[in-house]
Design a protein around this motif. Sequence first.
Motif, PDB file in Angstrom:
ATOM      1  N   SER A  90      -3.504   4.190 -11.559  1.00 25.20           N
ATOM      2  CA  SER A  90      -4.541   3.469 -11.286  1.00 25.20           C
ATOM      3  C   SER A  90      -5.466   3.222 -12.451  1.00 25.20           C
ATOM      4  O   SER A  90      -6.234   2.199 -12.728  1.00 25.20           O
ATOM      5  CB  SER A  90      -5.270   4.290  -9.901  1.00 25.20           C
ATOM      6  N   GLY A  98     -11.903  -1.071  -2.870  1.00 33.32           N
ATOM      7  CA  GLY A  98     -11.452  -0.061  -3.443  1.00 33.32           C
ATOM      8  C   GLY A  98     -12.335   1.066  -3.604  1.00 33.32           C
ATOM      9  O   GLY A  98     -12.098   2.027  -4.268  1.00 33.32           O
ATOM     10  N   ASN A 137       0.690  -1.246  -0.005  1.00 39.63           N
ATOM     11  CA  ASN A 137       0.105  -0.007   0.232  1.00 39.63           C
ATOM     12  C   ASN A 137       0.830   1.181   0.052  1.00 39.63           C
ATOM     13  O   ASN A 137       0.484   2.309   0.643  1.00 39.63           O
ATOM     14  CB  ASN A 137      -1.047  -0.100   1.146  1.00 39.63           C
ATOM     15  N   SER A 159     -10.626  -1.168   1.761  1.00 41.14           N
ATOM     16  CA  SER A 159      -9.594  -2.025   1.433  1.00 41.14           C
ATOM     17  C   SER A 159      -9.659  -3.094   0.577  1.00 41.14           C
ATOM     18  O   SER A 159      -8.988  -3.608  -0.088  1.00 41.14           O
ATOM     19  CB  SER A 159      -8.660  -2.262   2.617  1.00 41.14           C
ATOM     20  N   VAL A 177      -6.641   0.964  -4.999  1.00 39.57           N
ATOM     21  CA  VAL A 177      -6.889  -0.377  -4.711  1.00 39.57           C
ATOM     22  C   VAL A 177      -7.597  -1.131  -6.052  1.00 39.57           C
ATOM     23  O   VAL A 177      -8.812  -0.439  -6.086  1.00 39.57           O
ATOM     24  CB  VAL A 177      -7.623  -0.613  -3.433  1.00 39.57           C
ATOM     25  N   ARG A 201      -5.998  -8.785  -5.370  1.00 36.81           N
ATOM     26  CA  ARG A 201      -5.992  -7.245  -5.329  1.00 36.81           C
ATOM     27  C   ARG A 201      -4.516  -6.693  -5.481  1.00 36.81           C
ATOM     28  O   ARG A 201      -3.617  -7.118  -5.230  1.00 36.81           O
ATOM     29  CB  ARG A 201      -6.380  -6.944  -3.768  1.00 36.81           C
ATOM     30  N   SER A 239      -2.389  -3.213  -5.774  1.00 35.90           N
ATOM     31  CA  SER A 239      -2.362  -1.901  -5.162  1.00 35.90           C
ATOM     32  C   SER A 239      -1.233  -1.125  -5.952  1.00 35.90           C
ATOM     33  O   SER A 239      -0.248  -1.334  -6.172  1.00 35.90           O
ATOM     34  CB  SER A 239      -1.792  -1.919  -3.656  1.00 35.90           C
ATOM     35  N   TYR A 256       1.214   3.944  -1.672  1.00 36.69           N
ATOM     36  CA  TYR A 256       0.615   4.825  -2.627  1.00 36.69           C
ATOM     37  C   TYR A 256       1.431   5.766  -3.252  1.00 36.69           C
ATOM     38  O   TYR A 256       1.208   5.947  -4.360  1.00 36.69           O
ATOM     39  CB  TYR A 256      -0.644   5.232  -2.120  1.00 36.69           C
ATOM     40  N   HIS A 274      -6.695   4.213   3.650  1.00 34.81           N
ATOM     41  CA  HIS A 274      -6.612   3.958   2.216  1.00 34.81           C
ATOM     42  C   HIS A 274      -6.709   5.387   1.375  1.00 34.81           C
ATOM     43  O   HIS A 274      -6.258   5.304   0.324  1.00 34.81           O
ATOM     44  CB  HIS A 274      -7.121   2.966   1.676  1.00 34.81           C
TER      45      HIS A 274
END
Lengths: 84, 395
Positions: B305, B188, B51, B185, B326, B367, B369, B53, B213
Amino acid sequence: MATDYSDILSRLCFHLKQFSSPDVVIAPETDLINELAIDSVKLLNLVMEIEDEFDISVPLNALADVQTVHDLANLIHHIKSAKQ
Amino acid sequence: MSLLDKLDAVAAARKALLPEGLDVFGMPIEEVYSATEARVGDRRILFLGTNNYLGLTFAPECLKAAHEAIDREGTGTTGSRMANGSYSGHRALEREFADFYQCHSGIVFTTGYQANLAMISGLAGAGDVVLIDGDSHASIYDGCRLSGAEIIRFRHNDVADMEKRLRRLGERSQSTLIVAEGIYSMLGDQAPLAEIVRVKNAYNSILLLDEAHSLGVLGKTGQGLVEETGLIDGVDFITGTFSKSLGSIGGYCVSNHPQLDQLRYISRPYIFTASPSPATIASTRAALKLLRDGTELRRQLWQNSRQLYARLDALGYQLGPQPGPVIANILDSPQQALMLWKGLLDHGIYVNLILPPAAPEGKALVRCSVSAAHTSEQMDYVGNVFAELRASIFQ
């Protein structure tokens, strides 16, 4: 609307049918986890359906002592009676 | 069944589901090369499940601050703040969080998990109600249990369902804590905050929003969903974590309620644990500055993303409802998810595998990230691998 125990049991069994295979017979002594295979996530979702069906709040904490269909019907009856 | 028999049952269940010789839930990482790359065995892999980000785990400013803090204050605080005092860095970070959100005050916790545990169990108690989204993180469920309050769930992101449950509580809605998350989480997706705030105000409840998140991801300065929606005044308590966009470990809460400070004296997850290490606090302070000024990082994160979400969507994968950092691929069975996860790993892409009961609605998730530190070429490569694997996964 009638809220006696037998009425609650009957309506509860109807909901439980969705969570079990068609050949399973649901009785008061049926074990929710071992016989109906209702795992922790299914039980949480079942509680939301029960809350809507009976228009009550069922705290998750109250499920600790629930093992059988009778236990759950009894809990609903208790909450419903306390509300009236 | 004995205590140890229960653990044997867990081992048997894992063995039945997971492949031999592959530690799916504890992958050994031998070397970390950067925010996005590492070595597993003899293979170089792309991190696509962390995560991280904003990609700040190797930011020079954060590394330098952490090194200096170790030299200045040592490796750990070795105790709780109540017993052993509060270092200047901890106090400064709390002021900086309060300033960031323009709130009255802030508290720092040792982990994000503990932030939710501490806040929920500190705010609610026996006789109170905590009303939580059905897809809440485990820290929220565990905080509820620790509180002793009655726990009621509403259907995920369904505000009408939430309102129905508040209505049933009658006057008890005034002693009800509602808990939601900025970005959830698992799938998303974002909370419908405007509607939640409207209902919360109508029923005089208290709202806690977990921005774990969404911190660094949403809003002009990265505050999270409160900034994205302009609704910070409608939220009573904001919690979050350092272990995602801030690249370290820890948690926080900010609020305009002056009563927040009293949680330092009643909240067990705050009192009975050692405070974060000086290096953690120092790197987090440096990261928070980068996050506030991180407009370009957020632009890159969202570009990555949207690129990956659009590609996977076009390939026909079932995804969470909206693009974001996510990106959850929803599979119908654990076996299908495991096959996809293993296929990605064989191509050097390491993502999260989430199996029932952790996955919502009995599904299984693979999943991804996404990070600002990923490149567009890396997103292309990931998309190509998903395309290659699709036929074998859905045959």
